[in-house]
Design a protein around this motif. Sequence first.
Motif, PDB file in Angstrom:
ATOM      1  N   ARG A 186     -38.984  15.176  57.635  1.00 43.90           N
ATOM      2  CA  ARG A 186     -39.036  14.108  56.641  1.00 43.90           C
ATOM      3  C   ARG A 186     -40.461  13.602  56.424  1.00 43.90           C
ATOM      4  O   ARG A 186     -40.698  12.787  55.536  1.00 43.90           O
ATOM      5  N   THR A 187     -41.408  14.068  57.239  1.00 43.76           N
ATOM      6  CA  THR A 187     -42.746  13.478  57.193  1.00 43.76           C
ATOM      7  C   THR A 187     -43.894  14.483  57.124  1.00 43.76           C
ATOM      8  O   THR A 187     -45.019  14.090  56.818  1.00 43.76           O
ATOM      9  N   ALA A 188     -43.665  15.755  57.414  1.00 39.34           N
ATOM     10  CA  ALA A 188     -44.756  16.717  57.524  1.00 39.34           C
ATOM     11  C   ALA A 188     -44.808  17.651  56.326  1.00 39.34           C
ATOM     12  O   ALA A 188     -43.776  18.136  55.839  1.00 39.34           O
ATOM     13  N   ALA A 189     -46.032  17.901  55.851  1.00 38.41           N
ATOM     14  CA  ALA A 189     -46.246  18.808  54.722  1.00 38.41           C
ATOM     15  C   ALA A 189     -47.646  19.388  54.806  1.00 38.41           C
ATOM     16  O   ALA A 189     -48.530  18.837  55.466  1.00 38.41           O
ATOM     17  N   LEU A 190     -47.842  20.510  54.112  1.00 41.25           N
ATOM     18  CA  LEU A 190     -49.134  21.178  54.036  1.00 41.25           C
ATOM     19  C   LEU A 190     -49.603  21.231  52.593  1.00 41.25           C
ATOM     20  O   LEU A 190     -48.803  21.446  51.673  1.00 41.25           O
ATOM     21  N   ALA A 191     -50.899  21.039  52.381  1.00 41.52           N
ATOM     22  CA  ALA A 191     -51.519  21.227  51.071  1.00 41.52           C
ATOM     23  C   ALA A 191     -52.652  22.224  51.229  1.00 41.52           C
ATOM     24  O   ALA A 191     -53.389  22.185  52.220  1.00 41.52           O
ATOM     25  N   VAL A 192     -52.803  23.136  50.266  1.00 41.43           N
ATOM     26  CA  VAL A 192     -53.819  24.183  50.365  1.00 41.43           C
ATOM     27  C   VAL A 192     -54.679  24.227  49.113  1.00 41.43           C
ATOM     28  O   VAL A 192     -54.275  23.783  48.029  1.00 41.43           O
ATOM     29  N   GLY A 193     -55.877  24.781  49.278  1.00 47.33           N
ATOM     30  CA  GLY A 193     -56.798  24.983  48.174  1.00 47.33           C
ATOM     31  C   GLY A 193     -57.894  25.940  48.589  1.00 47.33           C
ATOM     32  O   GLY A 193     -57.904  26.430  49.731  1.00 47.33           O
ATOM     33  N   PRO A 194     -58.842  26.215  47.720  1.00 43.71           N
ATOM     34  CA  PRO A 194     -59.895  27.181  48.026  1.00 43.71           C
ATOM     35  C   PRO A 194     -60.760  26.822  49.216  1.00 43.71           C
ATOM     36  O   PRO A 194     -61.389  27.702  49.811  1.00 43.71           O
ATOM     37  N   THR A 195     -60.806  25.542  49.593  1.00 41.40           N
ATOM     38  CA  THR A 195     -61.665  25.134  50.705  1.00 41.40           C
ATOM     39  C   THR A 195     -60.903  24.810  51.976  1.00 41.40           C
ATOM     40  O   THR A 195     -61.525  24.421  52.970  1.00 41.40           O
ATOM     41  N   GLY A 196     -59.582  24.963  51.977  1.00 37.44           N
ATOM     42  CA  GLY A 196     -58.889  24.706  53.224  1.00 37.44           C
ATOM     43  C   GLY A 196     -57.462  24.233  53.087  1.00 37.44           C
ATOM     44  O   GLY A 196     -56.900  24.147  51.989  1.00 37.44           O
ATOM     45  N   THR A 197     -56.878  23.923  54.250  1.00 32.65           N
ATOM     46  CA  THR A 197     -55.508  23.435  54.371  1.00 32.65           C
ATOM     47  C   THR A 197     -55.529  22.031  54.951  1.00 32.65           C
ATOM     48  O   THR A 197     -56.249  21.760  55.916  1.00 32.65           O
ATOM     49  N   ASP A 198     -54.726  21.140  54.372  1.00 30.80           N
ATOM     50  CA  ASP A 198     -54.578  19.784  54.894  1.00 30.80           C
ATOM     51  C   ASP A 198     -53.142  19.566  55.347  1.00 30.80           C
ATOM     52  O   ASP A 198     -52.199  20.132  54.775  1.00 30.80           O
ATOM     53  N   LEU A 199     -52.985  18.717  56.353  1.00 26.63           N
ATOM     54  CA  LEU A 199     -51.692  18.394  56.936  1.00 26.63           C
ATOM     55  C   LEU A 199     -51.437  16.900  56.831  1.00 26.63           C
ATOM     56  O   LEU A 199     -52.333  16.092  57.082  1.00 26.63           O
ATOM     57  N   THR A 200     -50.222  16.534  56.432  1.00 28.05           N
ATOM     58  CA  THR A 200     -49.769  15.162  56.563  1.00 28.05           C
ATOM     59  C   THR A 200     -48.597  15.124  57.526  1.00 28.05           C
ATOM     60  O   THR A 200     -47.742  16.012  57.505  1.00 28.05           O
ATOM     61  N   THR A 201     -48.554  14.120  58.366  1.00 22.82           N
ATOM     62  CA  THR A 201     -47.416  13.914  59.265  1.00 22.82           C
ATOM     63  C   THR A 201     -46.766  12.559  59.012  1.00 22.82           C
ATOM     64  O   THR A 201     -45.922  12.129  59.796  1.00 22.82           O
ATOM     65  N   ASP A 202     -47.170  11.903  57.918  1.00 22.57           N
ATOM     66  CA  ASP A 202     -46.590  10.611  57.572  1.00 22.57           C
ATOM     67  C   ASP A 202     -46.156  10.572  56.110  1.00 22.57           C
ATOM     68  O   ASP A 202     -46.335   9.583  55.405  1.00 22.57           O
ATOM     69  N   ALA A 203     -45.597  11.689  55.661  1.00 19.51           N
ATOM     70  CA  ALA A 203     -44.994  11.791  54.325  1.00 19.51           C
ATOM     71  C   ALA A 203     -45.977  11.547  53.199  1.00 19.51           C
ATOM     72  O   ALA A 203     -45.636  10.984  52.158  1.00 19.51           O
ATOM     73  N   GLY A 204     -47.234  11.972  53.387  1.00 12.59           N
ATOM     74  CA  GLY A 204     -48.211  11.902  52.324  1.00 12.59           C
ATOM     75  C   GLY A 204     -49.058  10.658  52.289  1.00 12.59           C
ATOM     76  O   GLY A 204     -49.895  10.505  51.396  1.00 12.59           O
ATOM     77  N   ARG A 205     -48.900   9.770  53.261  1.00 12.65           N
ATOM     78  CA  ARG A 205     -49.747   8.569  53.292  1.00 12.65           C
ATOM     79  C   ARG A 205     -51.184   8.933  53.640  1.00 12.65           C
ATOM     80  O   ARG A 205     -52.128   8.399  53.060  1.00 12.65           O
ATOM     81  N   THR A 206     -51.348   9.836  54.600  1.00 10.79           N
ATOM     82  CA  THR A 206     -52.680  10.298  55.001  1.00 10.79           C
ATOM     83  C   THR A 206     -52.652  11.809  55.196  1.00 10.79           C
ATOM     84  O   THR A 206     -51.623  12.388  55.559  1.00 10.79           O
ATOM     85  N   TRP A 207     -53.803  12.436  54.941  1.00  9.57           N
ATOM     86  CA  TRP A 207     -53.972  13.881  55.097  1.00  9.57           C
ATOM     87  C   TRP A 207     -55.217  14.150  55.925  1.00  9.57           C
ATOM     88  O   TRP A 207     -56.192  13.398  55.854  1.00  9.57           O
ATOM     89  N   ARG A 208     -55.210  15.243  56.680  1.00 10.06           N
ATOM     90  CA  ARG A 208     -56.413  15.660  57.390  1.00 10.06           C
ATOM     91  C   ARG A 208     -56.533  17.186  57.323  1.00 10.06           C
ATOM     92  O   ARG A 208     -55.531  17.915  57.347  1.00 10.06           O
TER      93      ARG A 208
END
Length: 355
Positions: free
Chosen positions: A301-323
């Motif tokens: 319910r809280t984790a997702a991945l976002a990708v792009g040409p410069t890397g992958t970001d992870l959220t573990t709080d349903a999109g509130r913060t990414w790293r």
Amino acid sequence: MLAAVLVTLTAVPAQARTQPQRAQGPEGREGSSHWSVKDTGAPDVRFRGLAAVSRGTAWAAGTRGTVLRTTDGGRSWRDVSPPGAGELQFRDIEAFDARRAVVLAIGEGEASRVYRTDDGGATWTESFRNTEARAFYDCLTFFDHRHGLAMSDPVDGKFRILSTGDGGRSWTVLPDAGMPPALDGEAGFAASGQCLVSSGPKDVWLATGGAARARVLHSADRGHTWKVTDTSVPGGDPARGVFALAFRDRSHGLAVGGDFRPEQTSTDAAARTSDGGRSWRPAAASPTAYRSGVAWLPHSRTAALAVGPTGTDLTTDAGRTWRTVDTGSYDTVDCARDGGCWAAGEEGRVARLEH
């Protein structure tokens, strides 16, 4: 469980483009979650279309009319490209299993086409060829094995929606009476096959950019009527907007995008909704660069991945913060119900998440 192990996902260098990687854990231990790059044998192809069926089976579609399929977790890939499609650019693929898939080629006029296979790509049937010179199809999605939609950039001031009720064997352009007018310069981005996404039997969302405001349109009746909402992702330029959406149910969604030009910064490049897209809130800590693909982690319910040409970001709080957790180049990401997550992009790059 998958969401928990992703917290330890370790960065893999961007230059590691062809061979499988084994990342080190936070204290130098082997075993952390990481992208394991699979050798597709297609270094001259950019894969923006991706369908994760399982940890073992995935389909990738890209430039040069290329479609690849693996059924052994990426150890080997079979070229199952439709014959005579070498001049086409495939940007989206939806697969129901290891044998049935529907792939979309993009472009103006007759370059926009849809193909379907029922035998693992051994044979393909062209089920749609666009005859409207002003139409440019970007993405497709399926609600189930039968019902699906594809979307085109605006024609006569409105986004055009194509519908199928037989699994992609035939297609019909829907009436546009229930479609709000497009903004000047507004369009979809054929960057990852995720500018049109669905959740459940009837809900579908369409992401836009290129205009003064980046917006998301929502339909609760399989594309017949739509409501539109502004997002917090910046617009105001043909290169900016929402590039990808992901919904884990009919209420909770994520939007990512930014400015795809490498020399431009992408602030506020992520947003989230908890009311089905009626309102969008910016992430408190967005990805630090443009992101073209996004996917929820299965059964989380809280984790997702976002990708792009410069890397992958992870959220573990349903999109509130990414790293940022990886610096490899990917254009799209997709996860299967069994926990198999895949990513794909330039230089024939396809990877599976290992842990």
